[in-house]
Design a protein around this motif. Structure first.
Motif, PDB file in Angstrom:
ATOM      1  N   THR A 110     -41.857 -75.798  16.205  1.00 33.20           N
ATOM      2  CA  THR A 110     -41.784 -76.016  17.653  1.00 33.20           C
ATOM      3  C   THR A 110     -40.969 -77.260  17.969  1.00 33.20           C
TER       4      THR A 110
ATOM      5  N   LEU B 296     -37.300 -77.446  19.936  1.00 32.12           N
ATOM      6  CA  LEU B 296     -37.086 -78.252  21.138  1.00 32.12           C
ATOM      7  C   LEU B 296     -35.894 -79.185  20.959  1.00 32.12           C
TER       8      LEU B 296
ATOM      9  N   SER C 108     -32.817 -77.074  21.232  1.00 31.30           N
ATOM     10  CA  SER C 108     -32.555 -76.735  22.636  1.00 31.30           C
ATOM     11  C   SER C 108     -31.842 -77.881  23.339  1.00 31.30           C
TER      12      SER C 108
ATOM     13  N   VAL D 277     -40.785 -72.105  24.394  1.00 28.70           N
ATOM     14  CA  VAL D 277     -39.753 -72.752  23.579  1.00 28.70           C
ATOM     15  C   VAL D 277     -38.589 -71.789  23.342  1.00 28.70           C
TER      16      VAL D 277
ATOM     17  N   PHE E  27     -34.703 -72.341  24.744  1.00 28.33           N
ATOM     18  CA  PHE E  27     -33.592 -72.319  23.791  1.00 28.33           C
ATOM     19  C   PHE E  27     -32.545 -71.305  24.219  1.00 28.33           C
TER      20      PHE E  27
END
Length: 448
Positions: A20, A24, A27, A112, A116
């Motif tokens: 995760t 992030l 992203s 998430v 993304f």
């Protein structure tokens, strides 16, 4: 029965804080690519349209974000409908998603994955803008983005990456966006410029980049952000595939930059900074669909091929007479096509899947699948984008007037200029009354 249920529960994916966090960060890296693209494009245009070029990328961050939350994520990644489009009502407004709900068998939350993929949706229409520099109304461009992502990008993303999408089910390999992003944007750019026509002075006036340092800055930010773009597309790195993609991204980009510079030196006699930046981007584009399927040696080959072929392709606009201002077609369309097709030659069968390319004993089957994906996306985006541009041009008008284009689109569309030269050399209050004489004398020496 109880033991079977226990086994299934044990095999079910659980939230991974490592994956995760990794996603992030990826992203955020992909988000940085859009401002990087703005600098890359903004430095390549003339001073009088540099702000407009920056804004054509930057506005995508606003428009596409809102559309993605309202319905874009649902259209792209919702439950399949006829292999062409998705829809899940819980994804509308991202309002029906639990904060710990996992994405489709992965170890990351749906939120998430959604953010993304949002960053991909943002940069794709921004890529198109480079082909349209100097001549498009900003309001028309904003409306074009709204319509284009809805009618073209969201459906194509579902075809390629959505469960049930027809290219996904066919077995087309597109690790991070060769078809959905680069071919899609490049074909759209071609469709639009065929409708709106050439810049005033195309092939007559010099249209050189006004700031090569900005171009290099933008290329560097793109290269940096692309690690998130590519490595993050595996949605984690528990099995090492994301790490291979990271390495291949670096390797192919380096190879393409060197190949472009080598071609440029042989063809034109110089190693240019613009060539270095363009070659790097060509390598990034070409490895995007293929890097999860090839070895580092294959990545070098793909980079070299992309660097040379894309360098050759940018000159086609002068031969065929289409005005692709910043070589979106030569780099993104051609690079995306090359990277997508070369999967069918260089896939080792030992990285992201067991699919092998022709050079690794896999025959021509995967190459055929890749070709179907390439030309389906190219044709759809080209036609749909041309139709959208035609309708907008006939209704609200796509282009600024010729006078506005000549005088500078920055001032007309944004009431600003990128650089303030009014204070260059000091204000009038700092000059003595004796200043005109030596200035005049100096001007005579220059004239002489």
């Amino acid at each position: 029965m109880a033991s079977a249920i226990t086994t299934l529960a044990a095999d079910a994916p659980t939230l991974s804080s490592a994956n995760t966090g990794f996603m992030l960060i990826c992203s955020a890296l992909v988000m940085l690519m859009t401002p990087g693209l703005a600098f890359f494009y903004g430095g390549m245009v003339r001073v009088k349209s540099s702000l407009n070029m920056l804004m054509m990328s930057f506005i995508s961050l606003g428009i596409v974000t809102i559309l993605w939350v309202l319905y874009g994520f649902s259209l792209a990644f919702g439950a399949d409908s006829g292999s062409l489009i998705g829809w899940t009502s819980d994804y509308v407004g991202l309002s029906g998603i639990g904060i710990t709900e996992l994405w489709d068998g992965y170890t990351i939350p749906v939120y998430v994955f959604a953010v993304f993929q949002l960053m991909f949706a943002i940069i794709t229409p921004a890529l198109i803008s480079g082909a349209l520099a100097d001549r498009v109304k900003f309001s028309a461009w904003a409306l074009f983005i709204t319509l284009w992502v809805t009618i073209v990008y969201f459906p194509v993303a579902h075809w390629v990456w959505g469960a049930g999408g027809w290219l996904f089910e066919l077995g087309v390999i597109d690790f991070a966006g060769g078809t959905a992003v680069h071919i899609n944007a490049g074909a759209a750019a071609l469709g639009v410029i065929l409708v709106i026509g050439k810049r005033v002075g195309f092939k007559k006036d010099p249209m050189r980049p006004h700031s090569l340092p900005l171009v290099m800055l933008g290329a560097g930010l793109l290269w940096f952000g692309w690690f998130g773009f590519n490595a993050g597309s595996w949605l984690g790195n528990d099995d090492g595939v994301g790490a291979v993609m990271f390495v291949n991204t670096q390797v192919a980009t380096a190879a393409a930059m060197l190949a472009w510079l080598g071609y440029e030196k042989l063809r034109h006699g110089s190693f240019t900074t613009l060539g270095a930046a363009s070659g790097a981007v060509a390598g990034l584009v070409a490895i995007t669909p293929s890097g999860g399927a090839v070895s580092p040696l294959g990545a070098i080959a793909i980079g070299v091929i992309a660097g040379v072929v894309c360098a050759m392709a940018v000159g086609l606009k002068y031969k065929f007479g289409y005005d692709d201002s910043l070589d979106v077609i030569g780099v993104h369309l051609v690079g995306g096509v090359l990277g997508s097709l070369l999967v069918g030659l260089f896939a080792t069968g030992g990285v992201q899947s067991d699919v092998a390319g022709l050079f690794y004993g896999g025959g021509l089957e995967q190459l055929g699948k890749q070709a179907i994906g390439v030309f389906a996306v190219l044709a759809y985006s080209l036609v749909a984008s041309a139709v959208l541009a035609f309708l907008l041009d006939k209704t609200i008008g796509m282009r600024v007037t010729e006078d506005d284009e000549v005088s500078g689109i920055d001032q007309v569309e944004h009431a600003e200029t990128a650089y303030d030269f009014s204070g260059a050399g000091g204000g009038s209050s700092s000059r003595s009354t004796a200043a005109p004489a030596p200035v005049a004398a100096a001007s005579k020496k220059v004239d002489a």
